[in-house]
Scaffold this motif. Structure first.
Motif, short mmCIF file in Angstrom:
data_model
loop_
_atom_site.label_atom_id
_atom_site.label_comp_id
_atom_site.label_asym_id
_atom_site.label_seq_id
_atom_site.Cartn_x
_atom_site.Cartn_y
_atom_site.Cartn_z
N SER A 43 0.81 -1.39 0.07
CA SER A 43 -0.06 0.17 -0.02
C SER A 43 1.00 1.19 -0.04
O SER A 43 0.35 2.24 -0.58
N PHE A 53 -12.22 -0.02 3.38
CA PHE A 53 -11.39 -0.91 2.80
C PHE A 53 -10.29 -1.64 3.50
O PHE A 53 -9.96 -2.78 3.39
N ASN A 54 -9.94 -0.76 4.62
CA ASN A 54 -8.97 -1.30 5.44
C ASN A 54 -9.40 -1.80 6.74
O ASN A 54 -8.54 -2.07 7.71
N ASN A 57 -5.09 -4.68 5.11
CA ASN A 57 -4.81 -4.90 3.72
C ASN A 57 -4.04 -6.19 3.43
O ASN A 57 -2.85 -6.33 3.72
N ASP A 101 -0.83 -6.15 1.64
CA ASP A 101 0.62 -5.57 2.70
C ASP A 101 1.45 -6.96 3.36
O ASP A 101 2.60 -6.79 3.26
N GLU A 152 -1.02 -9.78 -4.37
CA GLU A 152 -1.25 -8.64 -5.60
C GLU A 152 -1.81 -9.28 -7.07
O GLU A 152 -2.62 -8.82 -7.45
N ARG A 200 -9.32 -6.41 -5.92
CA ARG A 200 -8.96 -5.46 -4.88
C ARG A 200 -7.93 -4.50 -5.18
O ARG A 200 -8.03 -3.34 -4.68
N TYR A 241 -8.07 -0.54 -4.83
CA TYR A 241 -7.25 0.46 -3.85
C TYR A 241 -6.55 1.64 -4.60
O TYR A 241 -6.61 2.77 -4.24
#
Length: 495
Positions: free
Chosen positions: A104, A214-215, A219, A222, A228, A234, A238
């Motif tokens: 992030s 969202f968090n 996340n 992270d 990812e 997602r 973000y």
């Protein structure tokens, strides 16, 4: 049936064995902190539950103030208790002042174009950046803070008027009104006054709400960066939020650059950032873009935390009406019929200040703070901490430490008063919702100023009363910023 080639099976088996080897052997070398057993790959993530603070309290009781867990791909140490947190935060060489390189953070830098103050590595550029930011904030909260104070009076008057109108229809949820008022103050301090304040403010509020939602449970990308590639939707969501937030600041930045005059008093924080002569700072990493990126830090961190802290304060006043009356009586005695409670009154409003401290102690809105990272191999309370280890300072543990507070679960503002009815500085210094060390929140003076003025002036003007059928639940809702659960209140004007 789906079949995998033998080379694939071999590779996966080899990878898993490497992870298990690393987790169960390398982590045990030397005098590492103790900790619970976890799982390969996921570590302890599945065991944190919906209330991680309760899980950490259980592990602290078993393993002590320093214990290790694994959060996905990251070796992690949880630091508990005031003494251990203070030692870690003030470690020589700023050993625990770095930030981990989370995904992030990388996305924020990509879309903002510069290194963030809040998430940057710990180096000379960070120290220079922080010094500039702290100087600007002192300007707007210290001797030259009259414009900031006047803005807060105006906004709290609007809030008071709004709440009195709303409550005529019975009990109301006032959380959105507090959020709007706090947001309006932060926005105008950053970008100045203007006809477009409300429109842009709504965008800022939506952005904060989106980020918090969202968090809410962290996340996962992270702590497990490889996700990812398996969670493209997602990540796209973000990145879209970060991009929209960055775009929303550009019109005000462009407008200020076109109208900025170095010979005039700064209108707002944006003007003050433009006034900095980056060539005289003496650090090539301090660029105009990096300084303007401070707006995102102050907007993101300063808005929602202050908003939620005030919401918890009101919740406590509803639940403890005797404390509320004592605060109001003190304000009546000190301020009298004067229209506003001012910062100059703060020194004499000791019980009011003690009540704010007690609410912030019991309900820290960022109870784990932002993650830290070890700059080098070092030691903490007899345990070896390897370079790159992620650390979380469990501020909640320090704020509820029985050895310090005696009865931490009781709402008791008098604990902060000494025998002379003054704030006991030794005790109040243990309230650390803004953390400690050179990574403590740079916006602390502004947040404290805003919370005091808004709370004291609301207490002067009206009372908060619990509706008969309302059941108050003080348990926080975890998220990027911890929030109170929904509640309604009756607002009564004081006459």
């Amino acid at each position: 049936m789906l079949e995998f080639p033998s080379i694939t099976v071999f590779f996966i088996t080899f990878l898993l064995n490497c992870l298990i080897f690393k987790y169960f052997w390398i982590e045990k070398r030397g005098k590492s902190p103790p900790g619970p057993w976890g799982l390969p790959i996921l570590g302890h993530l599945p065991f944190l539950g919906e209330q991680p603070l309760k899980t950490f309290a259980k592990w602290r009781n078993k393993y002590g103030n320093i214990f290790r867990i694994r959060m996905g791909s990251w070796n992690t140490v949880i630091v508990n208790g005031y003494a251990a947190i203070k030692e870690a935060a003030e470690k020589p060489g700023d050993a625990f002042s770095c930030r981990p390189h989370f995904t992030s953070q990388r996305v924020l830098e990509e879309y903002n174009g510069e290194v963030s103050l809040a998430f940057s590595s710990f180096n000379d550029a960070y120290l220079a950046h922080r010094k500039i930011t702290s100087t600007i904030l002192r300007y707007f909260t210290g001797r030259h803070g009259a414009l900031t104070e006047e803005l807060m009076y105006e906004e709290v008057d609007v809030l008071i008027s709004t709440l009195l109108k709303k409550t005529k229809d019975g009990p109301v949820d006032i959380r959105g009104d507090i959020q709007h008022s706090v947001g309006s103050i932060i926005y105008q301090i950053l970008y100045g006054r203007g006809e477009d304040v409300n429109e842009n403010l709504m965008l800022m509020i939506k952005s904060a709400d989106d980020f918090n939602e969202f968090n809410r449970n962290g996340n996962p990308v992270d702590v497990m960066p490889w996700l990812e590639y398996f969670m493209p939707k997602r990540m796209a969501l973000y990145k879209g939020m970060v991009s929209e937030s960055a775009k929303s600041r550009q019109p005000k930045i462009k407008e200020h650059i076109e109208t900025f005059s170095p010979d005039k008093q700064p209108r707002d924080i944006l003007d003050s950032l433009l006034a900095v002569d980056v060539d005289s700072v003496g650090n090539p990493d301090i660029t105009r873009g990096r300084l303007l990126g401070t707006l995102a830090d102050l907007q993101g961190a300063g808005f929602d935390t202050t908003n939620k802290a005030l919401q918890f304060l009101i919740l406590h006043m509803i639940k403890y009406p005797d404390i509320q009356r004592k605060v109001q009586n003190e304000i009546d005695d000190v301020v009298g019929d004067r229209n506003h409670v001012t910062l100059k009154d703060k020194e004499r409003l000791v019980f009011t200040e003690a009540t704010i401290l007690e609410s912030m102690r019991m309900k820290a809105v960022a109870p784990m703070g932002l993650p830290k990272s070890a700059l080098q191999d070092t030691e903490l309370q007899g345990y070896n901490i390897s370079k790159g280890t992620v650390l979380f300072f469990n501020l909640h543990s320090a704020l509820y430490d029985e050895e310090i507070w005696g009865d931490p679960d009781n709402f008791r503002p008098s604990r902060f008063l000494d025998d002379n009815n003054k704030i006991d500085l030794k005790v109040s210094s243990r309230v650390i919702p803004f953390s400690l060390g050179r990574r403590r929140c740079a916006g602390e003076p502004l947040a404290k100023m805003e919370i005091f003025i808004m709370f004291a002036n609301m207490m002067q003007k009206f009372s908060f009363v619990k509706p008969e059928a309302e059941v108050l639940d003080e348990e926080s809702v975890p998220g990027l910023v911890y929030s109170p659960k929904p509640f309604k209140v009756i607002v009564k004007e004081r006459v």
